[in-house]
Design an enzyme around this catalytic site. Structure first.
Site, mmCIF file in Angstrom:
data_model
loop_
_atom_site.group_PDB
_atom_site.id
_atom_site.type_symbol
_atom_site.label_atom_id
_atom_site.label_comp_id
_atom_site.label_asym_id
_atom_site.label_seq_id
_atom_site.Cartn_x
_atom_site.Cartn_y
_atom_site.Cartn_z
ATOM 1 N N SER A 25 0.860 -1.194 0.000
ATOM 2 C CA SER A 25 0.000 0.000 0.000
ATOM 3 C C SER A 25 0.887 1.232 0.000
ATOM 4 O O SER A 25 2.067 1.160 0.380
ATOM 5 C CB SER A 25 -0.872 0.017 1.257
ATOM 6 O OG SER A 25 -1.457 1.296 1.441
ATOM 7 N N TYR A 67 -1.942 -2.197 10.338
ATOM 8 C CA TYR A 67 -2.074 -2.214 8.873
ATOM 9 C C TYR A 67 -0.819 -1.644 8.222
ATOM 10 O O TYR A 67 -0.226 -2.268 7.332
ATOM 11 C CB TYR A 67 -3.313 -1.413 8.458
ATOM 12 C CG TYR A 67 -3.574 -1.416 6.976
ATOM 13 C CD1 TYR A 67 -4.360 -2.420 6.396
ATOM 14 C CD2 TYR A 67 -3.052 -0.435 6.135
ATOM 15 C CE1 TYR A 67 -4.606 -2.430 5.037
ATOM 16 C CE2 TYR A 67 -3.286 -0.437 4.781
ATOM 17 C CZ TYR A 67 -4.069 -1.429 4.231
ATOM 18 O OH TYR A 67 -4.299 -1.446 2.877
HETATM 19 N N1 LIG Z 1 -8.885 -0.123 -1.113
HETATM 20 C C1 LIG Z 1 -7.822 0.630 -0.929
HETATM 21 O O1 LIG Z 1 -7.909 1.871 -0.880
HETATM 22 C C2 LIG Z 1 -6.466 -0.011 -0.805
HETATM 23 C C3 LIG Z 1 -5.327 0.799 -0.853
HETATM 24 C C4 LIG Z 1 -4.079 0.205 -0.735
HETATM 25 C C5 LIG Z 1 -3.972 -1.178 -0.578
HETATM 26 N N2 LIG Z 1 -5.103 -1.927 -0.527
HETATM 27 C C6 LIG Z 1 -4.938 -3.371 -0.359
HETATM 28 O O2 LIG Z 1 -5.475 -4.020 -1.485
HETATM 29 C C7 LIG Z 1 -5.931 -5.332 -1.133
HETATM 30 C C8 LIG Z 1 -7.361 -5.505 -1.557
HETATM 31 O O3 LIG Z 1 -8.130 -4.503 -0.943
HETATM 32 P P1 LIG Z 1 -9.641 -4.179 -1.364
HETATM 33 O O4 LIG Z 1 -9.853 -2.736 -1.093
HETATM 34 O O5 LIG Z 1 -9.919 -4.723 -2.702
HETATM 35 O O6 LIG Z 1 -10.392 -5.001 -0.205
HETATM 36 P P2 LIG Z 1 -11.832 -5.733 -0.215
HETATM 37 O O7 LIG Z 1 -12.232 -5.778 1.227
HETATM 38 O O8 LIG Z 1 -12.748 -5.072 -1.188
HETATM 39 O O9 LIG Z 1 -11.468 -7.193 -0.728
HETATM 40 C C9 LIG Z 1 -10.629 -8.051 0.016
HETATM 41 C C10 LIG Z 1 -10.907 -9.495 -0.339
HETATM 42 O O10 LIG Z 1 -10.100 -10.314 0.487
HETATM 43 C C11 LIG Z 1 -10.893 -11.347 1.052
HETATM 44 N N3 LIG Z 1 -10.333 -11.779 2.328
HETATM 45 C C12 LIG Z 1 -10.337 -11.126 3.522
HETATM 46 N N4 LIG Z 1 -9.775 -11.878 4.478
HETATM 47 C C13 LIG Z 1 -9.381 -13.044 3.878
HETATM 48 C C14 LIG Z 1 -8.753 -14.230 4.343
HETATM 49 N N5 LIG Z 1 -8.392 -14.395 5.628
HETATM 50 N N6 LIG Z 1 -8.514 -15.226 3.453
HETATM 51 C C15 LIG Z 1 -8.872 -15.100 2.159
HETATM 52 N N7 LIG Z 1 -9.489 -14.003 1.669
HETATM 53 C C16 LIG Z 1 -9.738 -12.980 2.514
HETATM 54 C C17 LIG Z 1 -12.277 -10.737 1.181
HETATM 55 O O11 LIG Z 1 -13.286 -11.740 1.283
HETATM 56 C C18 LIG Z 1 -12.370 -9.912 -0.097
HETATM 57 O O12 LIG Z 1 -12.850 -10.673 -1.181
HETATM 58 C C19 LIG Z 1 -5.709 -5.437 0.388
HETATM 59 O O13 LIG Z 1 -4.483 -6.086 0.647
HETATM 60 C C20 LIG Z 1 -5.643 -3.989 0.820
HETATM 61 O O14 LIG Z 1 -4.941 -3.820 2.005
HETATM 62 C C21 LIG Z 1 -6.339 -1.389 -0.648
#
Ligand SMILES: NC(=O)c1ccc[n+]([C@@H]2O[C@H](COP(=O)([O-])OP(=O)(O)OC[C@H]3O[C@@H](n4cnc5c(N)ncnc54)[C@H](O)[C@@H]3O)[C@@H](O)[C@H]2O)c1
Length: 260
Positions: free
Chosen positions: A145, A159
């Site tokens: 991130s 986080y």
């Molecule tokens: N959304 C943002 O602004 C952002 C920014 C930087 C980084 N990220 C990172 O990107 C990645 C995806 O984020 P997102 O926003 O798409 O999140 P999201 O919550 O929309 O999707 C996350 C997915 O991971 C799955 N998940 C959660 N715990 C799990 C587990 N223990 N085992 C298997 N699957 C699991 C969930 O069911 C979901 O399908 C994450 O690592 C997040 O930290 C997101």
């Protein structure tokens, strides 16, 4: 419906995507499949995971990424079904409300976030690399991130620490396995327009504005924009890139004074 991307850079490749049932993961599943990859999804969301796999003609393997045996099973099933594992997008992650300032974040919340965000990436890389060694080729993309490279006053301490760990681990693996044809890069998205952020915008525009003001491009990213970066890192178009901190962040990490 799967969009057909003209480049078709991933024809014949097999891609494992954790957290592929929603958000950035789902957009990436669609993009990777649209470029010709066979996609295997590991997620705890059984209904959405299966629906996503069905949509792209892929495979869903119920997987909690905090379990080493379930992660091993995910990669084994990908290999047994499609014959190789060339791409691993280790993306599942959480940011629960119990994780905040260090002064208020308890050990349980700290550990939970470390397990889902960081230990999972250790499990996934450990499982993926031996398959990639067999074919002398592979691309691993670990989701870190922008908070791995900059600090927020609105802290989510576990986080941020977990994403810093993902970044450092990816860099080290990229260097260790480079001469075996395995590339490992850390993808660092900026703030992305997910349901959580949309909710924030609707319920507390002032809080959302406090974040948006730092982004030179003046908006949050879309999951599809992150997915495009994933497809690039997965493909041979990025063949000279490894151990990289790949920021897809609207310029946020480079900004001092932002444009009006
Ligand atoms: N959304 C943002 O602004 C952002 C920014 C930087 C980084 N990220 C990172 O990107 C990645 C995806 O984020 P997102 O926003 O798409 O999140 P999201 O919550 O929309 O999707 C996350 C997915 O991971 C799955 N998940 C959660 N715990 C799990 C587990 N223990 N085992 C298997 N699957 C699991 C969930 O069911 C979901 O399908 C994450 O690592 C997040 O930290 C997101």
């Amino acid at each position: 419906m799967t969009t057909d991307y003209k480049a078709h850079r991933l024809e014949g490749r097999v891609a494992v995507v954790t957290g592929g049932a929603g958000g950035i993961g789902l957009a990436s599943v669609r993009r990777l499949a649209g470029e010709g990859a066979r996609v295997v999804i590991g997620d705890v969301d059984l209904a959405a995971g299966k629906a996503a796999a069905d949509e792209v003609g892929g495979l869903f393997v119920p997987t909690d990424v905090t379990s080493e045996s379930e992660v091993n099973n995910l990669f084994r099933q990908a290999y047994d079904t499609f014959g190789s594992v060339g791409i691993a997008f280790n993306n599942a992650g959480i940011s629960p409300p119990q994780d905040g300032s260090i002064l208020e974040t308890g050990l349980d919340a700290w550990r939970k976030v470390q397990e889902v965000n960081l230990t999972s990436v250790y499990f996934c890389c450990k499982a993926a690399i031996p398959y990639m060694q067999r074919q002398g080729k592979g691309s691993i993309i670990n989701t870190a991130s922008f908070v791995a490279v900059m600090g927020a006053a609105t802290s989510q301490i576990s986080y941020s620490a977990s994403k810093g760990g993902v970044l450092a681990m990816s860099r080290e693996l990229g260097v260790e396995f480079a001469r075996q044809g395995i590339r490992v890069n850390a993808l660092c998205p900026g703030p992305v327009n997910t349901p959580l952020l949309k909710e924030l915008f609707a319920s507390d525009p002032e809080r959302a504005e406090r974040r948006l003001v730092h982004v030179p491009l003046g908006r949050f990213g879309e999951p599809e924009e992150i997915a495009a970066a994933v497809a690039f890192l997965a493909s041979d178009d990025s063949s000279f890139m490894t151990a990289n901190t790949f920021l897809v962040d609207g310029g946020i990490s480079a900004a001092y004074v932002t444009p009006l």
